[in-house]
Design a protein around this motif. Structure first.
Motif, PDB file in Angstrom:
ATOM      1  N   LEU A 202      56.866  72.234 -23.730  1.00 57.20           N
ATOM      2  CA  LEU A 202      56.063  73.442 -23.639  1.00 57.20           C
ATOM      3  C   LEU A 202      56.297  74.405 -24.786  1.00 57.20           C
ATOM      4  CD1 LEU A 202      56.454  74.232 -19.818  1.00 57.20           C
ATOM      5  CD2 LEU A 202      54.741  72.816 -20.944  1.00 57.20           C
ATOM      6  N   SER A 203      57.454  74.400 -25.399  1.00 58.04           N
ATOM      7  CA  SER A 203      57.744  75.300 -26.516  1.00 58.04           C
ATOM      8  C   SER A 203      58.234  74.488 -27.707  1.00 58.04           C
ATOM      9  CB  SER A 203      58.793  76.342 -26.125  1.00 58.04           C
ATOM     10  OG  SER A 203      60.044  75.731 -25.862  1.00 58.04           O
ATOM     11  N   GLN A 204      57.884  74.936 -28.890  1.00 54.93           N
ATOM     12  CA  GLN A 204      58.310  74.257 -30.119  1.00 54.93           C
ATOM     13  C   GLN A 204      58.550  75.294 -31.200  1.00 54.93           C
ATOM     14  OE1 GLN A 204      56.135  70.712 -31.349  1.00 54.93           O
ATOM     15  NE2 GLN A 204      55.079  70.667 -29.364  1.00 54.93           N
ATOM     16  N   GLY A 205      59.500  75.015 -32.066  1.00 59.13           N
ATOM     17  CA  GLY A 205      59.769  75.918 -33.165  1.00 59.13           C
ATOM     18  C   GLY A 205      61.240  76.020 -33.455  1.00 59.13           C
ATOM     19  N   ALA A 206      61.574  76.784 -34.492  1.00 54.92           N
ATOM     20  CA  ALA A 206      62.956  76.934 -34.925  1.00 54.92           C
ATOM     21  C   ALA A 206      63.626  78.061 -34.142  1.00 54.92           C
ATOM     22  CB  ALA A 206      63.009  77.201 -36.429  1.00 54.92           C
ATOM     23  N   PHE A 207      63.768  77.871 -32.835  1.00 56.79           N
ATOM     24  CA  PHE A 207      64.395  78.873 -31.973  1.00 56.79           C
ATOM     25  C   PHE A 207      64.955  78.167 -30.749  1.00 56.79           C
ATOM     26  CE2 PHE A 207      59.882  78.721 -30.839  1.00 56.79           C
ATOM     27  CZ  PHE A 207      59.926  78.515 -29.472  1.00 56.79           C
ATOM     28  N   ASP A 208      65.722  78.908 -29.961  1.00 53.47           N
ATOM     29  CA  ASP A 208      66.281  78.418 -28.705  1.00 53.47           C
ATOM     30  C   ASP A 208      65.727  79.231 -27.545  1.00 53.47           C
ATOM     31  OD1 ASP A 208      68.136  76.370 -29.552  1.00 53.47           O
ATOM     32  OD2 ASP A 208      69.380  77.971 -30.373  1.00 53.47           O
ATOM     33  N   VAL A 209      65.342  78.548 -26.471  1.00 56.47           N
ATOM     34  CA  VAL A 209      65.016  79.215 -25.219  1.00 56.47           C
ATOM     35  C   VAL A 209      66.321  79.353 -24.442  1.00 56.47           C
ATOM     36  CG1 VAL A 209      63.768  79.071 -23.040  1.00 56.47           C
ATOM     37  CG2 VAL A 209      62.653  78.359 -25.172  1.00 56.47           C
ATOM     38  N   LEU A 210      66.678  80.589 -24.096  1.00 65.24           N
ATOM     39  CA  LEU A 210      67.993  80.874 -23.536  1.00 65.24           C
ATOM     40  C   LEU A 210      67.973  81.034 -22.022  1.00 65.24           C
ATOM     41  CD1 LEU A 210      68.915  83.499 -26.257  1.00 65.24           C
ATOM     42  CD2 LEU A 210      69.567  81.095 -26.216  1.00 65.24           C
ATOM     43  N   ALA A 211      66.886  81.560 -21.472  1.00 65.70           N
ATOM     44  CA  ALA A 211      66.764  81.759 -20.029  1.00 65.70           C
ATOM     45  C   ALA A 211      65.276  81.899 -19.715  1.00 65.70           C
ATOM     46  CB  ALA A 211      67.531  82.993 -19.575  1.00 65.70           C
ATOM     47  N   PHE A 212      64.882  81.601 -18.460  1.00 61.80           N
ATOM     48  CA  PHE A 212      63.456  81.677 -18.123  1.00 61.80           C
ATOM     49  C   PHE A 212      63.283  81.839 -16.620  1.00 61.80           C
ATOM     50  CE2 PHE A 212      64.590  77.281 -17.575  1.00 61.80           C
ATOM     51  CZ  PHE A 212      63.807  76.815 -16.527  1.00 61.80           C
ATOM     52  N   ASP A 213      62.056  82.237 -16.224  1.00 61.22           N
ATOM     53  CA  ASP A 213      61.674  82.306 -14.822  1.00 61.22           C
ATOM     54  C   ASP A 213      60.201  81.990 -14.721  1.00 61.22           C
ATOM     55  OD1 ASP A 213      62.180  82.694 -12.083  1.00 61.22           O
ATOM     56  OD2 ASP A 213      61.432  84.746 -12.163  1.00 61.22           O
ATOM     57  N   VAL A 214      59.784  81.479 -13.551  1.00 57.26           N
ATOM     58  CA  VAL A 214      58.408  81.055 -13.330  1.00 57.26           C
ATOM     59  C   VAL A 214      57.758  81.973 -12.306  1.00 57.26           C
ATOM     60  CG1 VAL A 214      56.899  79.160 -12.643  1.00 57.26           C
ATOM     61  CG2 VAL A 214      59.048  78.666 -13.844  1.00 57.26           C
ATOM     62  N   ALA A 215      56.580  82.510 -12.623  1.00 56.22           N
ATOM     63  CA  ALA A 215      55.850  83.386 -11.714  1.00 56.22           C
ATOM     64  C   ALA A 215      55.094  82.562 -10.678  1.00 56.22           C
ATOM     65  CB  ALA A 215      54.879  84.271 -12.498  1.00 56.22           C
ATOM     66  N   ARG A 216      54.557  83.244  -9.672  1.00 55.09           N
ATOM     67  CA  ARG A 216      53.826  82.545  -8.616  1.00 55.09           C
ATOM     68  C   ARG A 216      52.546  81.889  -9.116  1.00 55.09           C
ATOM     69  NH1 ARG A 216      54.440  86.292  -3.113  1.00 55.09           N
ATOM     70  NH2 ARG A 216      56.690  85.897  -2.838  1.00 55.09           N
ATOM     71  N   ASP A 217      51.993  82.397 -10.227  1.00 56.85           N
ATOM     72  CA  ASP A 217      50.808  81.750 -10.798  1.00 56.85           C
ATOM     73  C   ASP A 217      51.165  80.699 -11.841  1.00 56.85           C
ATOM     74  OD1 ASP A 217      51.623  83.212 -12.990  1.00 56.85           O
ATOM     75  OD2 ASP A 217      49.730  84.288 -13.269  1.00 56.85           O
TER      76      ASP A 217
END
Length: 595
Positions: A202-217
């Motif tokens: 779902l994500s691409q690029g020169a970075f790190d995803v550190l934390a996330f949350d998913v909404a009801r939609d």
């Protein structure tokens, strides 16, 4: 004093079982927990998933084995439990049906999965997983990839890598304590089908995803590192369920930590530090429609656990608050910007979660083992819900007393500070006093058993300016702030904040504040304990202090280096390392103090 029971000893750590994660069921009064135990034979840890009743009832162990099962996550309908396990090699998503059957591996991503959340419909999960990145595709002059990475120097490095595997740095940070070299991998978002295990990135690029949350939609809020030379700062981003339409929603906040969607999807709560180096997180609320972010109760609400933000409804949030060295469970009214204390005491909280009817947490306290505690969501009817460490009942109890002291405030006045006094239960009369002055980044001493197997005498700064101490133990210190700035994984942005010279680094002030500046005056026998692979407070910090003290005179000094160990070696290092470190502390104190 009960002489039928023995005192705690370093080897007791092999008996300790610790709850490392809690996930309350969406509808029932039960919680799934990951429980860590020690595999003494193989000198490592094992972790399994347990289920505990929050209303009084039996516990059941859901997974078994010698691997690491952790991060339990209930499906939205509560009929399945997803968790991470390395039983097949690298950590992957596994699924366990609660009505019976064995756990099955679901995901088969090329690299390790680090976190997971269910999509609202229960048909998929969103996870973060590692992606291999080749440092040689990036320019040595600071580029972000493309043809510039295929220079002659890059080709030479590619040949050399086969022999010596050089680690090239072009941005900061390029290393992290407990991880090592960072620039050969990134962490990105993936969607994993809950039936087939198929995944899409779902994500691409020169970075790190550190934390996330998913909404009801299905929308995803995530914290990701910034582009460019300085990737220690990060921002809050939002994207759609398939990763499209990603947009940045914060810009002026240095560190964004864990986001949490409100049930109606209108607000994202998150913890953050507005300034680089500030280790005390504050609570923020983002209005998704307007993009406006604001702090809440900034003067009175210090968040104890940045990842534990739980919406009760669209207007109220349950979280843990740090207050005068203790932790409280509070319910925040986000509109009125006021909070109600639900649970409190002379204690700290290790792990926390809640659902519609209950709160569940572990307690950190010197006289209590690590167990699951639960209460009604309003804080009433608090009780212990597990019995993982019954062996504590065979040890002599520890009495804990909270004391206040008046001390100079450094500006010619007086201020009051607090401390915990720990004594063996029933012990009377004078005895040696061991002073544990926690260095940071928290503004209070930690009470976790794992980091306090024995409470150690600390602070090379104190022994360099006072002869009041009979002995000292210094572990993983900041000995020389000037060299820490350039050798620590976070020193280059944290140290200017700590010495109050941000954004620039004041080297003269750093030298003045450093223990190294005073250590040669010390007459206190000092033991230095250090993880050899520590990247937070690298081994040079202990080495500089040890060498300088040794050369200054005849003051007894010893340095113990633990190969392969990192900054947190006393709490999470190899069990044999932790036992040896605790035994070294006891031996040193017996030698010079006679405890």
């Amino acid at each position: 004093m009960d002489h039928t029971k023995r005192t705690f000893r370093p080897e007791d750590l092999y008996l300790q079982r610790k709850i490392t994660d809690i996930e309350c069921h969406p509808d029932r009064a039960v919680a799934a927990c990951s429980v860590r135990s020690v595999d003494q034979e193989n000198d490592k840890y094992a972790s399994s998933i347990w289920q505990f009743s929050l209303a009084g009832g039996d516990a059941s162990q859901l997974t078994r084995g010698t691997g690491d099962d952790n991060s339990p996550r209930w499906s939205p309908d509560g009929r399945q439990l997803a968790f991470l396990s390395d039983r097949g090699g690298s950590p992957q998503v596994h699924i366990l049906a609660i009505d019976g059957g064995e756990a099955k591996q679901l995901s088969r991503l090329p690299q390790s999965v680090s976190d997971l959340r269910w999509m609202p419909a229960g048909d998929a999960l969103v996870v973060t997983a590692a992606v291999v990145d080749d440092p040689d595709t990036r320019s040595l002059s600071g580029g972000t990839g493309g043809q510039s990475g295929q220079s002659n120097i890059g080709k030479q490095l590619e040949v050399a890598r086969k022999k010596c595997a050089p680690e090239v740095a072009w941005r900061l940070p390029y290393k992290e304590d407990g991880v090592g070299y960072l620039l050969r991998r990134q962490f990105h978002l993936f969607r994993v089908d809950a039936t087939t295990g198929d995944h899409i990135q779902l994500s691409q690029g020169a970075f790190d995803v550190l934390a996330f949350d998913v909404a009801r939609d299905g929308s995803i809020a995530y914290s990701r590192s910034r582009d460019g030379r300085f990737a220690h700062s990060n921002d809050l981003w939002i994207c759609g369920p398939l990763g499209r339409d990603a947009r940045r929603v914060t810009r002026d906040i240095a560190i964004v930590m864990h986001p949490a969607w409100s049930p109606d999807g209108r607000i994202i709560a998150f913890t953050s530090a507005e300034e680089e180096g500030d280790a005390e997180p504050r609570l923020w609320l983002l209005d998704v429609a307007t993009g406006e972010a604001r702090t809440v109760c900034e003067a009175t609400l210090d968040v104890a656990h940045p990842a534990a933000l739980h919406w009760v409804d669209d207007a109220r949030l349950v979280l843990t608050r740090a207050f005068r060295g203790r932790h409280q469970v509070v319910m925040l009214d986000v509109g009125r910007e006021s909070f109600e204390v639900l649970s409190q005491g002379d204690r700290q909280i290790g792990i926390f979660d809640c659902n519609a009817t209950h709160i569940a947490f572990t307690v950190d306290h010197p006289s209590l083992p690590c167990e699951l505690w639960s209460a009604a969501r309003d804080g009433r009817d608090e009780k212990k819900s597990s019995n993982l460490n019954a062996w504590w009942g065979d040890r002599q109890a520890i009495d804990v007393q909270l004391l206040e002291f008046e001390v100079p405030d450094g500006h010619g006045g007086i201020e009051r500070i607090e401390g915990w006094l720990l004594r063996q239960q029933g012990r009377l009369g004078p005895s040696p006093l061991l002073v544990d002055a926690h260095g940071g980044p928290a503004a209070y001493a930690l009470l976790d058993f794992d980091t306090n197997v024995f409470w150690q005498v600390l602070s090379a700064l104190a022994t360099g300016q006072s002869n009041a101490f009979s002995a000292a133990v210094v572990m993983a210190p900041v000995g020389n702030i000037e060299t820490h700035y350039g050798t620590s994984d976070g020193g280059y942005y944290a140290d200017p904040f700590y010495v109050a010279s941000k954004p620039m680094f004041d080297r003269e002030k750093a030298r003045e504040l450093s223990p190294l500046h005073y250590v040669e005056k010390s007459e206190t026998p000092t033991l230095f304990l250090q993880g050899k692979e520590d990247e937070r407070c690298p081994k040079c910090q202990s080495e500089e202090l040890f060498v300088s003290l040794s050369r200054a005179g005849n003051t007894p000094a010893e340095l113990v280096l633990y190969p392969g160990e990192t900054h947190a070696f006393l709490g999470s290092g190899a069990p044999s390392c932790r036992e040896d470190a605790a035994a070294c502390i006891v031996a040193w104190l017996n030698r010079f103090v006679g405890v």
